[in-house]
Design a protein around this motif. Sequence first.
Motif, short mmCIF file in Angstrom:
data_model
loop_
_atom_site.label_atom_id
_atom_site.label_comp_id
_atom_site.label_asym_id
_atom_site.label_seq_id
_atom_site.Cartn_x
_atom_site.Cartn_y
_atom_site.Cartn_z
N GLN A 90 0.81 -1.21 0.00
CA GLN A 90 0.00 0.00 0.00
C GLN A 90 0.85 1.27 0.00
N CYS A 91 2.17 1.12 0.13
CA CYS A 91 3.06 2.28 0.07
C CYS A 91 3.02 2.89 -1.34
N LYS A 92 3.17 4.20 -1.43
CA LYS A 92 3.10 4.86 -2.73
C LYS A 92 4.24 4.44 -3.63
N PHE A 93 5.44 4.32 -3.05
CA PHE A 93 6.61 4.03 -3.87
C PHE A 93 7.02 2.57 -3.77
N ARG A 94 7.27 1.97 -4.89
CA ARG A 94 7.76 0.60 -4.93
C ARG A 94 9.17 0.56 -4.34
N GLY A 95 9.44 -0.44 -3.51
CA GLY A 95 10.74 -0.53 -2.87
C GLY A 95 10.89 0.44 -1.72
N CYS A 96 9.77 0.88 -1.17
CA CYS A 96 9.79 1.83 -0.04
C CYS A 96 10.56 1.22 1.13
N THR A 97 11.45 2.02 1.72
CA THR A 97 12.22 1.54 2.86
C THR A 97 11.51 1.79 4.18
N HIS A 98 10.38 2.53 4.12
CA HIS A 98 9.56 2.83 5.30
C HIS A 98 10.33 3.69 6.31
N ILE A 99 11.20 4.54 5.77
CA ILE A 99 11.98 5.41 6.66
C ILE A 99 11.73 6.88 6.33
N CYS A 152 3.85 6.52 3.13
CA CYS A 152 4.30 5.16 3.46
C CYS A 152 3.24 4.52 4.36
N ALA A 153 2.72 3.37 3.94
CA ALA A 153 1.67 2.68 4.70
C ALA A 153 2.19 2.19 6.04
N VAL A 154 3.45 1.81 6.10
CA VAL A 154 4.02 1.30 7.35
C VAL A 154 4.12 2.42 8.37
N LYS A 155 4.61 3.59 7.96
CA LYS A 155 4.71 4.71 8.89
C LYS A 155 3.33 5.19 9.32
#
Length: 310
Positions: A263-272, A277-280
């Motif tokens: 669900q993150c906007k960017f592929r390969g998101c590091t979530h940092i 960012c869906a994780v954040k």
Amino acid sequence: MKKQTTQNQSNTPTYTGQIIKSLSGFYYVEEKESQAIYTTRARGQFRNTQTTPLVGDFVEFQAENPHEGYVMKILPRYSQMIRPAVANVDVALLVASVTEPQIQPKLLDRFLVYLASENIEPILYFSKMDLTDQASQEDKERINQFIQIYREIGYQVILSTDLDENLNQLKEIVANRTMVVVGQSGVGKSTLLNRLLPDLAIETGEISTSLGRGRHTTRHTELHDIFEGKVADTPGFSSIDIDQLDKVLLSNYFPEMRAIQDQCKFRGCTHIQEPKCAVKAALEAGEIAQSRYDSYLQIFQEIDNAKPKY
């Protein structure tokens, strides 16, 4: 695996079996058909290829008698742990004590990441729960909240006070599989194994008051028969190296992150640092525990620092 019908030029019988113990350069192999134990050494070609037989390895070996044989070939491994060094593990019983020594969240998460990277099923066993009877209400709540984090993520959790109730479930998990019992020194691995296998009478150690961790009581890795499967008792340790992991894949080893990272906007998101960012977002909403995200950041940075920059 069946006993090999062919023999070498010297007519020494060739067998297949599993290494159940390694000690002082000797490999103790359980022959597949007879389950007899053979004492063997490794042939010199393993030194030439920088390959070391491990406890848990399925091997071909030659022996004229049970007291003198040689490991000739290591059969393909489907999993391998570096520390502890054991091969062909299916499930890991990860032991963490709630006190004496206290739980170390980042070390626990490192174990879980490492096991996931090797495709080994983890079961969390929280030991010394009986010692919390004398703890303050605040400490009891902290411990219960910590344990609940892992239950909500989906990890299978067993408490030491509930071991007898979960014994049948554990038997089903281990049947026809190999389980390893891992955790830092002093968390109660030997006590647990003595409950599961009373005949072993494994030595248990005291906690070092100066270091705050247990003394190593198990000094080698060995497989034992249990619940129609195998269990490995391993030496305790206080750290585990995961520098070899790919930081891009790290979030895959955190189930709560893996479930939403698409669900993150960017592929390969590091979530940092990335926006949207869906994780954040889940972290801010309290759907991901701060302690778990902190472990992710620490491991990510450690991997990043270990890799050469080009």
